[in-house]
Design an enzyme around this catalytic site. Structure first.
Site, PDB file in Angstrom:
ATOM      1  N   GLU A 137      16.278  -8.304  -0.285  1.00 62.49           N
ATOM      2  CA  GLU A 137      17.421  -9.065  -0.820  1.00 62.49           C
ATOM      3  C   GLU A 137      18.560  -9.021   0.190  1.00 62.49           C
ATOM      4  N   SER A 142      16.179  -2.142   3.889  1.00 60.22           N
ATOM      5  CA  SER A 142      15.436  -0.879   4.015  1.00 60.22           C
ATOM      6  C   SER A 142      15.373  -0.120   2.690  1.00 60.22           C
ATOM      7  N   LEU A 247       2.600  -3.085   1.000  1.00 62.36           N
ATOM      8  CA  LEU A 247       3.059  -2.953   2.391  1.00 62.36           C
ATOM      9  C   LEU A 247       2.122  -2.071   3.211  1.00 62.36           C
ATOM     10  N   ASP A 344       9.454  -8.789  33.034  1.00 66.19           N
ATOM     11  CA  ASP A 344      10.051  -8.395  34.308  1.00 66.19           C
ATOM     12  C   ASP A 344       9.087  -8.673  35.466  1.00 66.19           C
ATOM     13  N   GLU A 371       8.705  -5.081   7.557  1.00 67.64           N
ATOM     14  CA  GLU A 371       7.687  -4.161   6.989  1.00 67.64           C
ATOM     15  C   GLU A 371       8.075  -2.698   7.241  1.00 67.64           C
ATOM     16  N   GLY A 372       9.387  -2.439   7.168  1.00 67.46           N
ATOM     17  CA  GLY A 372       9.910  -1.110   7.462  1.00 67.46           C
ATOM     18  C   GLY A 372      10.334  -1.072   8.912  1.00 67.46           C
TER      19      GLY A 372
HETATM   20  P1  TGC Z   1      10.804   6.844  -2.753  1.00 67.91           P
HETATM   21  O1  TGC Z   1      11.485   7.608  -3.849  1.00 67.91           O
HETATM   22  O2  TGC Z   1      10.432   7.567  -1.511  1.00 67.91           O
HETATM   23  O3  TGC Z   1       9.485   6.177  -3.342  1.00 67.91           O
HETATM   24  C1  TGC Z   1       9.505   5.442  -4.561  1.00 67.91           C
HETATM   25  C2  TGC Z   1       8.087   5.485  -5.121  1.00 67.91           C
HETATM   26  O4  TGC Z   1       7.212   4.780  -4.229  1.00 67.91           O
HETATM   27  C3  TGC Z   1       6.181   5.659  -3.768  1.00 67.91           C
HETATM   28  N1  TGC Z   1       5.926   5.297  -2.367  1.00 67.91           N
HETATM   29  C4  TGC Z   1       4.823   4.652  -1.991  1.00 67.91           C
HETATM   30  N2  TGC Z   1       3.756   4.223  -2.679  1.00 67.91           N
HETATM   31  C5  TGC Z   1       2.792   3.587  -2.010  1.00 67.91           C
HETATM   32  N3  TGC Z   1       2.866   3.352  -0.686  1.00 67.91           N
HETATM   33  C6  TGC Z   1       3.934   3.744   0.045  1.00 67.91           C
HETATM   34  N4  TGC Z   1       3.993   3.452   1.344  1.00 67.91           N
HETATM   35  C7  TGC Z   1       4.975   4.424  -0.608  1.00 67.91           C
HETATM   36  N5  TGC Z   1       6.161   4.942  -0.214  1.00 67.91           N
HETATM   37  C8  TGC Z   1       6.731   5.484  -1.307  1.00 67.91           C
HETATM   38  C9  TGC Z   1       6.742   7.059  -3.930  1.00 67.91           C
HETATM   39  O5  TGC Z   1       5.719   8.003  -4.029  1.00 67.91           O
HETATM   40  C10 TGC Z   1       7.522   6.910  -5.208  1.00 67.91           C
HETATM   41  O6  TGC Z   1       6.598   6.928  -6.276  1.00 67.91           O
HETATM   42  P2  TGC Z   1       7.015   7.564  -7.696  1.00 67.91           P
HETATM   43  O7  TGC Z   1       5.775   7.453  -8.515  1.00 67.91           O
HETATM   44  O8  TGC Z   1       7.435   8.972  -7.408  1.00 67.91           O
HETATM   45  O9  TGC Z   1       8.134   6.727  -8.199  1.00 67.91           O
HETATM   46  O10 TGC Z   1      11.672   5.563  -2.473  1.00 67.91           O
HETATM   47  P3  TGC Z   1      13.032   5.356  -1.677  1.00 67.91           P
HETATM   48  O11 TGC Z   1      13.861   4.420  -2.506  1.00 67.91           O
HETATM   49  O12 TGC Z   1      13.622   6.677  -1.272  1.00 67.91           O
HETATM   50  O13 TGC Z   1      12.550   4.530  -0.367  1.00 67.91           O
HETATM   51  C11 TGC Z   1      11.598   5.019   0.462  1.00 67.91           C
HETATM   52  C12 TGC Z   1      11.395   4.109   1.712  1.00 67.91           C
HETATM   53  C13 TGC Z   1      12.651   4.054   2.511  1.00 67.91           C
HETATM   54  C14 TGC Z   1      10.321   4.774   2.533  1.00 67.91           C
HETATM   55  C15 TGC Z   1      10.937   2.725   1.304  1.00 67.91           C
HETATM   56  O14 TGC Z   1      11.749   2.134   0.427  1.00 67.91           O
HETATM   57  C16 TGC Z   1      10.651   1.806   2.485  1.00 67.91           C
HETATM   58  O15 TGC Z   1       9.525   1.805   2.977  1.00 67.91           O
HETATM   59  N6  TGC Z   1      11.632   0.965   2.956  1.00 67.91           N
HETATM   60  C17 TGC Z   1      11.344  -0.096   3.917  1.00 67.91           C
HETATM   61  C18 TGC Z   1      11.357  -1.428   3.207  1.00 67.91           C
HETATM   62  C19 TGC Z   1      10.311  -2.374   3.719  1.00 67.91           C
HETATM   63  O16 TGC Z   1       9.346  -2.002   4.361  1.00 67.91           O
HETATM   64  N7  TGC Z   1      10.465  -3.646   3.376  1.00 67.91           N
HETATM   65  C20 TGC Z   1       9.487  -4.628   3.751  1.00 67.91           C
HETATM   66  C21 TGC Z   1       9.732  -5.933   3.034  1.00 67.91           C
HETATM   67  S1  TGC Z   1       8.339  -7.037   3.088  1.00 67.91           S
HETATM   68  C22 TGC Z   1       8.288  -7.553   4.671  1.00 67.91           C
HETATM   69  O17 TGC Z   1       8.989  -7.147   5.531  1.00 67.91           O
HETATM   70  C23 TGC Z   1       7.251  -8.570   4.947  1.00 67.91           C
HETATM   71  S2  TGC Z   1       7.260  -9.164   6.560  1.00 67.91           S
HETATM   72  C24 TGC Z   1       5.921 -10.157   6.404  1.00 67.91           C
HETATM   73  C25 TGC Z   1       5.437 -10.723   7.641  1.00 67.91           C
HETATM   74  O18 TGC Z   1       5.943 -11.813   8.012  1.00 67.91           O
HETATM   75  O19 TGC Z   1       4.490 -10.127   8.271  1.00 67.91           O
HETATM   76  P1  FAD Z   2      18.917  -2.886   7.129  1.00 68.86           P
HETATM   77  O1  FAD Z   2      18.162  -2.185   6.067  1.00 68.86           O
HETATM   78  O2  FAD Z   2      20.315  -3.288   6.846  1.00 68.86           O
HETATM   79  O3  FAD Z   2      18.878  -1.959   8.431  1.00 68.86           O
HETATM   80  C1  FAD Z   2      19.764  -2.174   9.551  1.00 68.86           C
HETATM   81  C2  FAD Z   2      19.605  -0.989  10.508  1.00 68.86           C
HETATM   82  O4  FAD Z   2      19.990   0.212   9.834  1.00 68.86           O
HETATM   83  C3  FAD Z   2      18.160  -0.774  10.959  1.00 68.86           C
HETATM   84  O5  FAD Z   2      18.149  -0.340  12.293  1.00 68.86           O
HETATM   85  C4  FAD Z   2      17.681   0.367  10.057  1.00 68.86           C
HETATM   86  O6  FAD Z   2      16.630   1.132  10.637  1.00 68.86           O
HETATM   87  C5  FAD Z   2      18.954   1.178   9.918  1.00 68.86           C
HETATM   88  N1  FAD Z   2      18.946   2.002   8.683  1.00 68.86           N
HETATM   89  C6  FAD Z   2      18.885   1.575   7.401  1.00 68.86           C
HETATM   90  N2  FAD Z   2      18.875   2.621   6.556  1.00 68.86           N
HETATM   91  C7  FAD Z   2      18.924   3.744   7.331  1.00 68.86           C
HETATM   92  C8  FAD Z   2      18.907   5.138   7.060  1.00 68.86           C
HETATM   93  N3  FAD Z   2      18.821   5.616   5.804  1.00 68.86           N
HETATM   94  N4  FAD Z   2      18.950   5.999   8.094  1.00 68.86           N
HETATM   95  C9  FAD Z   2      18.998   5.542   9.381  1.00 68.86           C
HETATM   96  N5  FAD Z   2      19.005   4.215   9.701  1.00 68.86           N
HETATM   97  C10 FAD Z   2      18.975   3.339   8.687  1.00 68.86           C
HETATM   98  N6  FAD Z   2      11.043  -9.287   3.578  1.00 68.86           N
HETATM   99  C11 FAD Z   2      10.282  -9.625   2.503  1.00 68.86           C
HETATM  100  O7  FAD Z   2      10.469  -9.102   1.410  1.00 68.86           O
HETATM  101  N7  FAD Z   2       9.304 -10.572   2.626  1.00 68.86           N
HETATM  102  C12 FAD Z   2       9.050 -11.216   3.780  1.00 68.86           C
HETATM  103  O8  FAD Z   2       8.152 -12.062   3.839  1.00 68.86           O
HETATM  104  C13 FAD Z   2       9.842 -10.888   4.922  1.00 68.86           C
HETATM  105  N8  FAD Z   2       9.673 -11.561   6.098  1.00 68.86           N
HETATM  106  C14 FAD Z   2      10.546 -11.356   7.137  1.00 68.86           C
HETATM  107  C15 FAD Z   2      10.492 -12.193   8.246  1.00 68.86           C
HETATM  108  C16 FAD Z   2      11.412 -12.043   9.284  1.00 68.86           C
HETATM  109  C17 FAD Z   2      11.380 -12.986  10.443  1.00 68.86           C
HETATM  110  C18 FAD Z   2      12.363 -10.989   9.228  1.00 68.86           C
HETATM  111  C19 FAD Z   2      13.336 -10.777  10.349  1.00 68.86           C
HETATM  112  C20 FAD Z   2      12.418 -10.163   8.125  1.00 68.86           C
HETATM  113  C21 FAD Z   2      11.530 -10.346   7.052  1.00 68.86           C
HETATM  114  N9  FAD Z   2      11.625  -9.590   5.866  1.00 68.86           N
HETATM  115  C22 FAD Z   2      10.846  -9.893   4.781  1.00 68.86           C
HETATM  116  C23 FAD Z   2      12.723  -8.637   5.704  1.00 68.86           C
HETATM  117  C24 FAD Z   2      12.494  -7.285   6.382  1.00 68.86           C
HETATM  118  O9  FAD Z   2      11.551  -6.520   5.696  1.00 68.86           O
HETATM  119  C25 FAD Z   2      13.847  -6.565   6.452  1.00 68.86           C
HETATM  120  O10 FAD Z   2      14.614  -7.249   7.424  1.00 68.86           O
HETATM  121  C26 FAD Z   2      13.702  -5.092   6.816  1.00 68.86           C
HETATM  122  O11 FAD Z   2      13.125  -4.374   5.749  1.00 68.86           O
HETATM  123  C27 FAD Z   2      15.046  -4.458   7.192  1.00 68.86           C
HETATM  124  O12 FAD Z   2      16.037  -4.746   6.275  1.00 68.86           O
HETATM  125  P2  FAD Z   2      17.471  -5.321   6.770  1.00 68.86           P
HETATM  126  O13 FAD Z   2      17.216  -6.443   7.689  1.00 68.86           O
HETATM  127  O14 FAD Z   2      18.285  -5.556   5.555  1.00 68.86           O
HETATM  128  O15 FAD Z   2      18.085  -4.152   7.641  1.00 68.86           O
END
Ligand code: TGC
Ligand code: FAD
Length: 392
Positions: A137, A142, A247, A344, A371-372
């Site tokens: 959102e 993150s 993820l 480069d 994706e994180g």
């Molecule tokens: P936290 O309290 O650690 O965890 C909440 C609950 O989730 C469980 N959990 C997992 N379960 C399955 N797989 C994992 N990888 C998991 N990681 C955590 C955890 O055990 C817990 O379960 P429960 O039963 O105890 O409730 O949560 P937190 O709020 O402290 O956050 C943890 C953190 C930072 C690791 C997580 O939120 C995170 O990975 N943040 C990164 C966000 C992210 O990756 N966004 C991606 C959006 S989608 C995208 O980017 C698509 S790009 C597509 C493309 O074009 O390829």
């Molecule tokens: P932020 O969370 O604001 O992070 C900014 C900086 O702060 C980063 O360097 C981060 O590492 C750092 N940071 C944040 N928290 C901490 C902390 N606790 N400690 C230390 N450093 C921290 N999302 C979807 O849901 N679906 C999609 O299909 C999808 N596709 C995408 C496609 C593109 C081209 C892009 C660019 C993004 C896409 N995303 C999608 C979103 C993507 O997953 C997010 O951009 C990503 O998770 C990071 O979130 P943010 O951009 O809000 O950065």
């Protein structure tokens, strides 16, 4: 893309099954013959070559490792190799497939009802229905657990309100898997919903001005009183662990995908430096250039072994999210280093779109973030080894 097969310094070929090699090779030739002729124009115009999507459906690349529902049921390593070859073409194409396959087909397969699986998975496999995945959102990237998008129970329906940002495939998707808090405010209230794109109140608007992932569609989703029937919830989803569970599969695919981009850059740099003569001999004959090539070969080889091993652990259901974080973090980082180095080594030519290196370099900046982010994966590994979470 130089016409060489790839880089296999440690004979990884021996670790692959005939089916895995076949899957890789068929995608590799499709990329070379059908995708590469289009990528330059797609990049320049900032468009996704949607006309090629039916061919990808025929190739059978979506839901590659899902069993049943018309899906190929291949190994996780085969799924990874497919991602590698797609990203050797362009990260935008692999992104398209990651969302359709790794994120949304996984969401339905893991958390969907039997009816939802029967209805959607065969059509998604054939790319007749396209999906996007709405987790991020504007104010929660993150930290997706803070999301404000919500679903309210209202008789036989759910009513969704909120906004999602940076959503790959958003405006070309027939359906969105939207993650929202159901009748509550805690991250444990998060559930997945299948939202048809033609529902009243749902809008997908493309985001412009990207200097990365130009050959991919990225959209903002707006949901204003979007009413969907109750059977559109993913009944098996519960809490933040559900989207994170999807993820895991997509991040694993990225660990392979980044290798594809790295290999393309390495091959381009090798080919170029063997042919480019300065001071009377090919620049590949100079030690400083060979040091860079040796770095590339070493890091790609290490990264291949990581991806392969996580894949085999996945097949044995022994993978952990932390193992996947390590592979995604490492492989994307080395790919980005290799792309920058290759840029480069091509000198001035490296900044043009006649060569792939700068396009891959720009794309990998996104891959490092989505994706994180690299740093979130650092913290996930840090927590695993210390037992001390450092997120807040
Ligand atoms: P936290 O309290 O650690 O965890 C909440 C609950 O989730 C469980 N959990 C997992 N379960 C399955 N797989 C994992 N990888 C998991 N990681 C955590 C955890 O055990 C817990 O379960 P429960 O039963 O105890 O409730 O949560 P937190 O709020 O402290 O956050 C943890 C953190 C930072 C690791 C997580 O939120 C995170 O990975 N943040 C990164 C966000 C992210 O990756 N966004 C991606 C959006 S989608 C995208 O980017 C698509 S790009 C597509 C493309 O074009 O390829
Ligand atoms: P932020 O969370 O604001 O992070 C900014 C900086 O702060 C980063 O360097 C981060 O590492 C750092 N940071 C944040 N928290 C901490 C902390 N606790 N400690 C230390 N450093 C921290 N999302 C979807 O849901 N679906 C999609 O299909 C999808 N596709 C995408 C496609 C593109 C081209 C892009 C660019 C993004 C896409 N995303 C999608 C979103 C993507 O997953 C997010 O951009 C990503 O998770 C990071 O979130 P943010 O951009 O809000 O950065």
């Amino acid at each position: 893309m130089p016409d060489t097969n790839g880089l296999d310094f440690y004979d990884l070929e021996e670790l692959l099954t005939p089916e895995e090699r076949m899957a890789r090779d068929s995608v590799r030739s499709w990329i070379k013959d059908r995708y590469m002729p289009t990528v330059r124009e797609s990049w320049q115009t900032g468009t996704f070559p949607k006309q090629l999507v039916p061919e990808l459906g025929e190739l059978g690349i979506f839901g590659a490792s899902i069993r049943g529902y018309g899906c190929p049921g291949m190994s996780e390593v085969a799924y990874g190799l497919i991602m590698q070859e797609l990203e050797r073409g362009d990260s935008g194409l692999r992104s398209f497939a990651s969302v359709q396959s790794g994120l949304t087909m996984t969401a339905i397969n893991k958390y969907g009802s039997e009816e939802q699986k029967k209805k959607f998975l065969p059509e998604m496999r054939a790319a007749k229905l396209l999906f996007c995945f709405g987790l991020t959102e504007p104010d929660y990237g993150s930290n997706p657990g803070g999301m404000v998008t919500n679903a309210r129970t209202d008789g036989d329906s759910y009513v969704l309100n909120g906004a999602k940002m940076w959503i790959t495939n958003g405006s070309i998707a027939n359906y969105a898997v939207v993650w929202a808090k159901l009748d509550g405010y805690q991250s444990s209230d998060i559930r997945g919903f299948i939202v048809p794109a033609d529902t009243k109140g749902f809008k997908a608007m493309d985001m412009h001005g990207k200097l990365s992932m130009r050959a991919s569609i990225t959209s903002e989703l707006v949901l204003e009183d979007v009413r969907i029937p109750k059977d559109h919830i993913l009944p098996g989803s519960k809490g933040l662990g559900s989207p994170l569970g999807c993820l895991n599969h997509a991040r694993y695919g990225i660990a392979w995908g980044a290798l594809g981009a790295a290999t393309a850059c390495y091959l381009e740099a090798l080919n170029y430096t063997k042919n480019r003569v300065q001071f009377s001999r090919p620049i590949a004959g100079y030690q400083l250039v060979q040091e860079k090539l040796a770095y590339m070969v070493t890091e790609i080889t290490k990264a291949q072994l990581l991806a392969w091993r996580v894949g085999r652990l996945f097949e044995a259901k022994r993978q952990t999210p932390q193992m996947i974080s390590l592979a995604k973090r490492n492989n994307v980082e080395i790919a980005l280093n290799i792309a920058r180095m290759a840029r480069d080594m091509l000198g001035a030519n490296g900044i043009t779109d006649e060569y792939c290196v700068m396009r891959h370099m720009c794309n990998l900046e996104t891959v490092k973030t989505y994706e994180g982010t690299h740093d979130m994966h650092t913290l996930i590994i840090g927590e695993a080894v210390t037992g001390l979470p450092a997120f807040t």
